[in-house]
Design an enzyme around this catalytic site. Structure first.
Site, short mmCIF file in Angstrom:
data_model
loop_
_atom_site.label_atom_id
_atom_site.label_comp_id
_atom_site.label_asym_id
_atom_site.label_seq_id
_atom_site.Cartn_x
_atom_site.Cartn_y
_atom_site.Cartn_z
N HIS A 302 0.85 -1.20 0.00
CA HIS A 302 0.00 0.00 0.00
C HIS A 302 0.88 1.24 0.00
O HIS A 302 1.94 1.23 0.63
CB HIS A 302 -0.91 0.01 1.25
CG HIS A 302 -2.09 0.88 1.08
ND1 HIS A 302 -2.04 2.23 1.32
CD2 HIS A 302 -3.35 0.60 0.66
CE1 HIS A 302 -3.22 2.74 1.07
NE2 HIS A 302 -4.04 1.79 0.65
N ASP A 359 -7.91 -5.45 0.12
CA ASP A 359 -8.40 -6.31 -0.95
C ASP A 359 -7.97 -7.76 -0.82
O ASP A 359 -8.45 -8.61 -1.55
CB ASP A 359 -7.93 -5.76 -2.31
CG ASP A 359 -8.64 -4.48 -2.66
OD1 ASP A 359 -9.85 -4.40 -2.40
OD2 ASP A 359 -8.00 -3.56 -3.18
N1 CMC Z 1 3.91 -7.63 -4.86
C1 CMC Z 1 5.22 -7.62 -5.09
N2 CMC Z 1 6.01 -6.52 -4.98
C2 CMC Z 1 5.40 -5.39 -4.63
C3 CMC Z 1 4.02 -5.33 -4.38
C4 CMC Z 1 3.27 -6.51 -4.50
N3 CMC Z 1 1.94 -6.52 -4.28
N4 CMC Z 1 3.67 -4.06 -4.06
C5 CMC Z 1 4.80 -3.35 -4.10
N5 CMC Z 1 5.86 -4.15 -4.45
C6 CMC Z 1 7.28 -3.75 -4.55
C7 CMC Z 1 7.52 -2.99 -5.84
O1 CMC Z 1 7.88 -3.86 -6.89
C8 CMC Z 1 8.64 -2.07 -5.40
O2 CMC Z 1 9.83 -2.84 -5.35
P1 CMC Z 1 11.27 -2.15 -5.74
O3 CMC Z 1 11.49 -1.10 -4.69
O4 CMC Z 1 12.23 -3.28 -5.72
O5 CMC Z 1 11.07 -1.57 -7.11
C9 CMC Z 1 8.28 -1.71 -3.97
O6 CMC Z 1 7.52 -2.84 -3.48
C10 CMC Z 1 7.45 -0.43 -3.82
O7 CMC Z 1 6.32 -0.56 -4.67
P2 CMC Z 1 5.64 0.63 -5.47
O8 CMC Z 1 4.95 0.05 -6.66
O9 CMC Z 1 6.61 1.73 -5.67
O10 CMC Z 1 4.58 1.11 -4.39
P3 CMC Z 1 3.37 2.07 -4.67
O11 CMC Z 1 3.13 2.80 -3.41
O12 CMC Z 1 3.57 2.86 -5.91
O13 CMC Z 1 2.16 1.04 -4.99
C11 CMC Z 1 0.39 -0.47 -4.71
C12 CMC Z 1 1.20 0.67 -4.07
C13 CMC Z 1 -0.82 -0.77 -3.82
C14 CMC Z 1 -0.13 -0.04 -6.08
C15 CMC Z 1 1.30 -1.72 -4.83
O14 CMC Z 1 1.71 -2.15 -3.55
C16 CMC Z 1 0.62 -2.87 -5.59
O15 CMC Z 1 0.68 -2.92 -6.81
N6 CMC Z 1 -0.06 -3.81 -4.84
C17 CMC Z 1 -0.81 -4.86 -5.52
C18 CMC Z 1 -2.17 -4.31 -5.98
C19 CMC Z 1 -3.10 -4.09 -4.82
O16 CMC Z 1 -3.26 -4.93 -3.95
N7 CMC Z 1 -3.79 -2.93 -4.83
C20 CMC Z 1 -4.81 -2.59 -3.81
C21 CMC Z 1 -4.35 -1.45 -2.94
S1 CMC Z 1 -5.35 -1.29 -1.44
C22 CMC Z 1 -6.92 -0.84 -2.00
C23 CMC Z 1 -6.94 0.50 -2.59
O17 CMC Z 1 -6.76 1.48 -1.88
O18 CMC Z 1 -7.18 0.59 -3.80
#
Ligand code: CMC
Length: 430
Positions: A302, A359
């Site tokens: 998140h 989720d």
């Molecule tokens: N699985 C594997 N790696 C992950 C995941 C995951 N679910 N989420 C983040 N990472 C890694 C990402 O690859 C990155 O690694 P590195 O630093 O090596 O490049 C690091 O963690 C930081 O991730 P980010 O993408 O920069 O984080 P963000 O804040 O931009 O994204 C997120 C947040 C929720 C989009 C992301 O965690 C994600 O894609 N999660 C899976 C989708 C999901 O469950 N979404 C629902 C969110 S909660 C409900 C809502 O509010 O919508």
């Protein structure tokens, strides 16, 4: 007044600093471009406060979520969804009389214009219900075109909150070819929704208490989450003075994506794939860690929570209760629990503070209620409705609020001369 010093281009600037009611600090850069000629750069807006808001407080490090000051755990266990809608939109919990009127209005306004029923006929049977929901909400502007001020705003708020469950339930009834069912004033929001989904003309239907309670909690848990992608979209669209229905319809579309509300559907699809591939959770987690696979552990991570999402904790417990009380054994729940165990003990997830989010467990609970997978994000949208409305209204009520209009750093071609087509060299791409 506290200030922060910025040294740029040989000059020093004092930038005002202010704090919110929970001591969150902000450096005010609203005059940055005017003073320095430069803009702040923050793709994804992870460090930018786009507004002052008095609706929801999150402390992502401590795993705290409060609506108008009330902890989510107390609301989820003790309140009913309609009360929480009133709290978010009107900033106080209603007294008994107010609540009676509010609930009645929410049921009486659930009916939709008979002409709108024809829209359901027009959609292909396989339409995703999120496409139907966004279109139906935007269409409400055509049925209620009055200028929005004072009482009209209040009326439209009630209409939207009330009709969203009708749109959601009717899109399901259309997909299974059953007649539409209308709500009854004696039932709560959650009970009515279950009835509208699952009652048939053939027999009496009393919404089971265990399911109505679980749905009530699910809706409350989703009701607001400050400046997430869809809420920021609603505020962005609303900042141009677009009407409530148009602004919220844009929010529904933003929610649909799999990194946001669409993740609840994506989690179930991921769990089903793992089972189809032999149920090897360790192999799946290993694949997620290989960046080139581009796979993610859906329902994990998140932007704000760097600790266990308090909503996921409540849902994990609710899953346990509902499955036990209904005597359901869902293999997807076993796979989810195993994935969580593996991930929470794995260096990759520990280093990045990746925990289950709302989720991860919500879809498994919807499955126990008999709600089909492609309706999951619609359920999220129904829950998020009071939050979107509260933010749209807060922004509208803010004196001198400006249209949202970020800047960019242009990285394209610098000025060049137009060449008429007859003299243009042959394109390399062919
Ligand atoms: N699985 C594997 N790696 C992950 C995941 C995951 N679910 N989420 C983040 N990472 C890694 C990402 O690859 C990155 O690694 P590195 O630093 O090596 O490049 C690091 O963690 C930081 O991730 P980010 O993408 O920069 O984080 P963000 O804040 O931009 O994204 C997120 C947040 C929720 C989009 C992301 O965690 C994600 O894609 N999660 C899976 C989708 C999901 O469950 N979404 C629902 C969110 S909660 C409900 C809502 O509010 O919508």
């Amino acid at each position: 007044m506290k200030t922060a010093k910025l040294v740029y281009g040989g000059e020093e600037y004092d930038l005002p600093v202010f704090t919110g009611s929970e001591n969150e600090s902000a450096i005010d850069i609203s005059k940055l471009r005017e003073q320095t000629g430069a803009v702040a750069y923050d793709p994804g807006y992870g460090n930018v406060g786009s507004c002052r808001s008095a609706i929801t407080f999150i402390d992502g490090d401590k795993g705290i979520l409060r609506y108008r000051g009330y902890p989510i755990e107390q609301l989820a266990r003790k309140a009913c969804f309609s009360e929480v809608c009133h709290l978010l939109i009107h900033n106080h919990l209603p007294d008994e009389e107010e609540f009676g009127l509010w609930r009645r209005e929410l049921t009486l306004n659930s009916f939709i214009h008979e002409d709108m029923l024809k829209f359901f006929e027009g959609f292909p049977t396989k339409s995703h219900p999120m496409a139907i929901l966004a279109a139906m909400i935007a269409s409400l502007s055509a049925y209620h075109p009055e200028e929005e001020r004072g009482q009209t705003i209040e009326k439209n708020i009630i209409r939207l909150l009330a009709k969203v469950k009708t749109f959601a339930a009717f899109s399901y009834k259309k997909s299974v070819g059953e007649p539409f069912v209308y709500p009854l004033t004696r039932y709560s929001y959650a009970q009515n929704f279950l009835r509208m989904m699952f009652a048939t003309p053939a027999e009496e239907y009393e919404p089971p208490k265990v399911l109505a309670d679980a749905l009530n909690m699910l809706l409350i848990i989703h009701a607001d989450h400050e400046q997430n992608c869809s809420t920021s979209t609603v505020r962005m669209v609303g900042s141009s003075r677009a009407n409530l229905f148009a602004s919220v319809s844009a929010g529904v579309s933003a929610l649909w994506g799999s990194l946001h509300g669409g993740a609840n559907q994506a989690v179930i699809e991921m769990l089903e794939r793992i089972i189809d591939d032999g149920g090897d959770c360790k192999a799946f987690v290993a694949k997620v860690k290989e960046k080139k696979s581009r796979a993610r552990l859906m329902g994990f991570g998140h932007r704000v929570y760097k600790n266990y999402d308090p909503r996921a904790r409540l849902l994990k417990k609710a899953n346990d209760d509902v499955h036990r009380k209904l005597g359901i054994k869902d293999p997807l729940l076993d796979v989810a629990l195993e994935l969580e165990e593996i991930a929470l003990n794995d260096e990759y997830f520990i280093e990045r503070n990746l925990y289950p989010n709302v989720d991860f467990y919500s879809g498994i609970l919807y499955r126990a209620m008999g709600i089909p997978t492609d309706m999951f994000t619609v359920m999220f949208a129904m829950g998020r409705m009071p939050g979107w409305i509260a933010h749209w209204k807060e922004q509208r009520d803010t004196p001198n609020s400006r249209i949202h209009r970020p800047r960019q750093i242009y990285t394209g071609t610098t000025e060049r001369k137009f060449i008429p087509i007859s003299k243009r060299p042959k394109s390399k791409k062919g």
